[in-house]
Design an enzyme around this catalytic site. Structure first.
Site, PDB file in Angstrom:
ATOM      1  N   HIS A  93      34.284  -4.206  25.759  1.00 35.45           N
ATOM      2  CA  HIS A  93      33.052  -4.061  24.509  1.00 35.45           C
ATOM      3  C   HIS A  93      32.868  -2.582  24.355  1.00 35.45           C
ATOM      4  O   HIS A  93      32.184  -2.336  25.170  1.00 35.45           O
ATOM      5  CB  HIS A  93      32.343  -4.813  23.588  1.00 35.45           C
ATOM      6  CG  HIS A  93      32.505  -5.063  22.386  1.00 35.45           C
ATOM      7  ND1 HIS A  93      33.228  -5.529  21.238  1.00 35.45           N
ATOM      8  CD2 HIS A  93      31.602  -4.372  21.192  1.00 35.45           C
ATOM      9  CE1 HIS A  93      32.779  -5.284  19.750  1.00 35.45           C
ATOM     10  NE2 HIS A  93      31.941  -4.381  19.946  1.00 35.45           N
ATOM     11  N   ASP A 127      27.342 -11.534  12.130  1.00 36.94           N
ATOM     12  CA  ASP A 127      27.200  -9.776  12.817  1.00 36.94           C
ATOM     13  C   ASP A 127      28.448  -9.920  11.545  1.00 36.94           C
ATOM     14  O   ASP A 127      28.333  -8.618  11.266  1.00 36.94           O
ATOM     15  CB  ASP A 127      28.208 -10.409  14.416  1.00 36.94           C
ATOM     16  CG  ASP A 127      27.846  -8.505  14.103  1.00 36.94           C
ATOM     17  OD1 ASP A 127      27.351  -8.204  14.444  1.00 36.94           O
ATOM     18  OD2 ASP A 127      29.775  -8.550  14.705  1.00 36.94           O
ATOM     19  N   ARG A 156      25.543  -2.792   7.268  1.00 32.55           N
ATOM     20  CA  ARG A 156      24.909  -1.338   8.183  1.00 32.55           C
ATOM     21  C   ARG A 156      25.422  -0.199   8.193  1.00 32.55           C
ATOM     22  O   ARG A 156      25.574   0.481   7.863  1.00 32.55           O
ATOM     23  CB  ARG A 156      25.287  -1.461  10.254  1.00 32.55           C
ATOM     24  CG  ARG A 156      24.135  -2.941  10.247  1.00 32.55           C
ATOM     25  CD  ARG A 156      24.377  -2.779  11.981  1.00 32.55           C
ATOM     26  NE  ARG A 156      23.727  -1.998  12.149  1.00 32.55           N
ATOM     27  CZ  ARG A 156      24.821  -2.400  13.859  1.00 32.55           C
ATOM     28  NH1 ARG A 156      25.411  -3.657  13.803  1.00 32.55           N
ATOM     29  NH2 ARG A 156      25.146  -1.416  14.411  1.00 32.55           N
ATOM     30  N   SER A 186      24.227  -6.702  17.951  1.00 32.25           N
ATOM     31  CA  SER A 186      26.061  -7.463  17.327  1.00 32.25           C
ATOM     32  C   SER A 186      26.962  -6.929  18.342  1.00 32.25           C
ATOM     33  O   SER A 186      27.187  -8.427  18.513  1.00 32.25           O
ATOM     34  CB  SER A 186      25.989  -6.298  16.602  1.00 32.25           C
ATOM     35  OG  SER A 186      27.078  -5.366  16.591  1.00 32.25           O
ATOM     36  N   LYS A 226      28.274 -11.470  19.559  1.00 33.11           N
ATOM     37  CA  LYS A 226      29.854 -11.678  19.376  1.00 33.11           C
ATOM     38  C   LYS A 226      30.561 -12.242  20.352  1.00 33.11           C
ATOM     39  O   LYS A 226      31.172 -13.250  20.279  1.00 33.11           O
ATOM     40  CB  LYS A 226      31.173 -10.253  18.963  1.00 33.11           C
ATOM     41  CG  LYS A 226      30.993 -10.114  17.255  1.00 33.11           C
ATOM     42  CD  LYS A 226      31.768  -8.813  17.069  1.00 33.11           C
ATOM     43  CE  LYS A 226      30.963  -7.186  17.579  1.00 33.11           C
ATOM     44  NZ  LYS A 226      30.713  -6.730  16.467  1.00 33.11           N
TER      45      LYS A 226
HETATM   46  N1  URA Z   1      30.428  -2.245  18.070  1.00 28.78           N
HETATM   47  C1  URA Z   1      29.628  -3.827  17.962  1.00 28.78           C
HETATM   48  O1  URA Z   1      29.948  -3.858  17.824  1.00 28.78           O
HETATM   49  N2  URA Z   1      28.590  -3.418  16.995  1.00 28.78           N
HETATM   50  C2  URA Z   1      28.055  -2.387  17.271  1.00 28.78           C
HETATM   51  O2  URA Z   1      26.718  -2.300  16.040  1.00 28.78           O
HETATM   52  C3  URA Z   1      28.399  -1.347  17.313  1.00 28.78           C
HETATM   53  C4  URA Z   1      29.347  -1.238  17.830  1.00 28.78           C
END
Ligand code: URA
Length: 431
Positions: free
Chosen positions: A83, A162, A169, A184, A188
């Protein structure tokens, strides 16, 4: 439950939130019992005052448990995901996930949409005609088992809190917060059934963390959350002082990703894809050198076509890039003076693409998949006045505003700047 307005005021005034209140709030918000305006106000208070580890742990845990926590232990092998904290032109997940899956590591990937000035993997994937990122949990598990990867967004089952907080956000100026980004991402990732995770923590003018010090804190926070949950986590801190590759905008980025899988594509995208693939393969117990092989023999590209087809998309885009959506118009944006490109305000470049329609101003806005930018010059390149800095792909929306921002984003001067390395640091969990 403590009144939400009391929680907002406590955080606003620098107080601490109680763990049970946090859990109740996230659960109530997921059930639609707390309005967006109260959650927005609380997010802004958190953005301004931060969160202590004692608050961040229940916040992340509550987000993670807002849906199902998948168990993929019946699928043989180590499950590894990657990620990014978000950048401009950062399409690395697209070539990376199929490349690593082609090498035999299972990649269950739950991604997000565009956030602030940065693009999102889901919006990029959805620019492939027919591609659906909305799959049931059962289908996602089947994809990982049978094809070796699944590319989906949060569902009602996977980290729904999220999904909703992320969308808020995006449009309330509350993105670049260490606790909000960490919770966040990690909620996930921990919900999707992985054994190990590689994080690409972006640093620079196009990242949410503009200094290496803040990026290190963010990386250590996320590595720490993962470690506590028994996952192996490696974070690379990588340069985002200029966009990655040449393409910015959804279908344009898919095109560039396919070019990488065709063993072509820009050098920086290739290099970062391979670095991250090596980390994922190592965590997955495979030989890192398999990544180069899967690029050269086309098995990464074949895997991408396979997953596109399995998720309802047109796999022929992998051979014929012209099947991807395109903007109606193109126009060069030319330099006003000669010299070296000394710096790029990368966030402004991201916003330039966003106002053309590549991103959202409001939660309910639709994305225009074909619009975006193709950059012609990188930091350190020489340019003559009147020479194109980039080609703008547009459908007339936002063109003048984008041009103004984009021209102002480039600093051109007589001195050739010192180039930054792509990989700035590496932080790994103890386990
Ligand atoms: N990627 C995400 O999934 N969440 C964030 O807050 C920033 C980048």
């Amino acid at each position: 439950m403590t009144r939400v307005v009391d929680m907002i005021e406590r955080k606003r005034d620098g107080g601490l939130l109680d763990a049970d209140d946090i859990r109740n709030l996230i659960a109530a918000y997921t059930r639609d019992e707390v309005p967006d305006y109260q959650m927005s106000a609380l997010l802004m208070a958190i953005y301004l005052k931060g969160m202590t580890p004692a608050e961040l742990a229940p916040w992340t845990d509550a987000m993670l448990r807002s849906g199902d926590v998948l168990d993929l232990s019946h699928i043989p092998g180590i499950k590894v995901d990657k990620h990014s904290t978000g950048g401009v032109g950062d399409k690395i997940s697209l070539p990376l996930a199929p490349l690593v899956a082609a090498c035999g590591v299972k990649v269950p990937m739950v991604s997000g949409r565009g956030l602030g000035h940065t693009g999102g993997t889901l919006d990029k994937l959805e620019s492939i005609p027919g591609f659906s990122t909305q799959q049931t949990t059962e289908r996602f598990i089947e994809l990982v088992k049978d094809i070796g990867l699944g590319l989906i967004g949060q569902t009602a089952q996977i980290a729904p809190a999220d999904k909703r907080i992320y969308a808020l956000r995006d449009v309330t100026g509350t993105v670049s917060s260490i606790p909000l980004i960490s919770s966040s991402i990690m909620s996930k990732k921990l919900a999707e059934g992985i054994d190990a995770l590689v994080l690409d923590v972006k640093v620079g003018s196009g990242a949410f963390m503009t200094t290496i010090e803040d990026a290190r804190i963010l990386a250590k926070t996320m590595v720490g959350i993962g470690e506590k949950m028994g996952k192996k986590v490696v974070a690379l801190l990588t340069n985002m002082d200029e966009p990655l590759g040449q393409a910015i905008g959804n279908a344009l980025e898919v095109r560039e990703s396919i070019e990488v899988l065709q063993n072509k594509g820009p050098a920086d995208i290739r290099a970062l894809t391979l670095e991250l693939a090596h980390e994922m393969l190592r965590l997955g117990g495979k030989d890192p050198a398999l990544a180069e092989k899967a690029l050269a023999d086309g098995s990464g590209l074949k895997k991408f076509a396979e997953i596109i087809e399995a998720q309802g998309g047109d796999p022929k885009v992998c051979e014929d890039l012209d099947r991807l959506p395109k903007a109606q118009f193109t126009e060069p944006l030319c330099a006003e003076k000669s010299g070296y490109i000394q710096a790029v305000d990368t966030k402004e470049v991201g916003i330039g693409a966003l106002v053309l329609g590549a991103g959202r101003e409001k939660k309910e806005d639709a994305i225009d998949p074909g619009v975006g930018l193709m950059l012609k010059k990188r930091v350190g390149d020489k340019i003559e006045a009147g020479e194109p800095l980039m080609i703008i792909h547009h459908n007339k929306t936002g063109l003048d505003a984008a041009k103004k921002r984009l021209l102002a984003a480039y600093k051109i001067g007589a001195e050739k700047p010192v180039q930054k390395p792509l990989i700035l640091d590496r932080i790994a969990s103890e386990n």
